[in-house]
Design an enzyme around this catalytic site. Sequence first.
Site, PDB file in Angstrom:
ATOM      1  CG  HIS A 132      -2.047   1.087   1.459  1.00 44.44           C
ATOM      2  ND1 HIS A 132      -3.205   1.095   1.025  1.00 44.44           N
ATOM      3  CD2 HIS A 132      -1.325   2.199   1.858  1.00 44.44           C
ATOM      4  CE1 HIS A 132      -3.746   2.317   1.342  1.00 44.44           C
ATOM      5  NE2 HIS A 132      -2.754   2.940   1.831  1.00 44.44           N
ATOM      6  CD  GLU A 133       1.660   3.547   3.791  1.00 37.94           C
ATOM      7  OE1 GLU A 133       1.932   4.467   3.025  1.00 37.94           O
ATOM      8  OE2 GLU A 133       0.559   3.392   4.592  1.00 37.94           O
TER       9      GLU A 133
ATOM     10  CD  GLU B 178      -5.398   6.164   0.361  1.00 34.74           C
ATOM     11  OE1 GLU B 178      -5.084   5.177   0.362  1.00 34.74           O
ATOM     12  OE2 GLU B 178      -4.277   6.930   1.227  1.00 34.74           O
TER      13      GLU B 178
END
Length: 491
Positions: free
Chosen positions: A256-257, A286
């Site tokens: 995700h990061e 996002e």
Amino acid sequence: MTAYDALMAFQHTTEALGQVAGRLGWDQETMMPRESAGQRAEEMAAMESVLHARKTDPQVAAWLAEIDDASLDTVGQAQMRHIRKSYARTMKVPADLAAEIAKVTSRSQGLWAQSRADEDVSGFLPVLDEVVNLKRQEGQALADGGDVYDAMIDDYEPDMTAAELQAMFDAMRPRLVALRAAVLAKATPVHLSGNFPSGAQMKLTRKLAKTFGYDMSMGRIDKAVHPFSSGSGHDVRITTRTSEDDPFNCLYSTIHEVGHGCYEMGIDDAYALTPLGRGVSMGVHESQSRIYENQLGRSKAFTSWLFTEMQAAFGDLGVSTADAFYKAVNCVHDGYIRTEADEVQYNLHIMLRFDLERALMSGDLAVGDLEAAWNDRFKADFGYAVDKPSNGCLQDVHWSVGLFGYFPTYSLGNVYAGCLHETLRKAVPDLDGRLAMGDTTAATGWLRENLQQYGGLRSPHETIQHASGMTPSPEPLLSYLEEKFTALYGL
């Protein structure tokens, strides 16, 4: 030197100082000694005072008045759009209020982390009350008579409103709730079991980061209480966390990061240390982290590769086939934590926070009543009670640092990712074959070429429309979820 050239030179230094302030925040969450919190709060306040003074410098106003935007090229006009908006926004917020927010939120973050560890809501609520009051003052200044929460959303997703988000959530909720009910009625949870040492997790997580295109020569991976990314250009840092009984927490937080980090690393170097040299909005940001994590990282193809990698790293996983591993990665089950939620239920966690923070900002919900309001809403939405504060209103860092209006961008990012994924599948017809070999380059390259390189050149809506070729809509996301989980659970 023209007025535009002078302004951009001035802005370059302002942007560089902003990166320094961000590095102070990164250090606070990763390496700063515990007893340094008070001094760091003073340092953050001082940096905010310097930045506020530069952003409201009368010379900036003089340059803005002299520059004819129509005489500039597309890039110059985009730069001016951002600078003019930032100047107008900053002029509305008193310098002492900006510095006080920076000081209090720096202190609040440390108190939140300690209260979370101690399961002590009462130790955190007094400083949260300070943060809410300060942010409400800021919102009122920015709104200038308009909706305070809309003014806050605009910091993270320009031109978006609470009414538009509410309409999006109203469209999504019935189908998400119906899908969750259908899955849970048939679900037999599949979980990993085994020994997952933190050191081995961090070794594999670095390999995963590189697999998804994260350039370790311009970044690093550290541990934090709450995973986050920081920086832009040639210094983009990410964090993760480990749990020895749940390696997915570490691995998928990292992916995700990495999505966030690769967006920042992928922006055209010509935009470095200018307003265009960072992600255009948190919703678009996002979209990158969620498509990396979910549509790519949780796909059947990619998990078949990850299964082999995890067996090599940890030995017996408690599941013996790639299909069982895929089900474990995408297990729909009860849980309290937003960042660990499955794709079906994730957005329901966001809707809860969206409603609560709107109520906090409007004054309809007092900070002292937050824990009870959270617990009541969670029980109503998910059907079971919160067992401890770290699984409830203390789980997220966002409110402690004043990020009101941020939460809905997570769901907006999911919606954007749905649009991007639909187009990506058409553009890369052999995507699954590549992912099954652990090769993400076709997907990440497409995202870099069609979205990431442009940074803040276009508005958020235009950025997604340019990349996906469609007007952003929840439909692609909902269709993807229904198709994926219908097949996975044999609905």
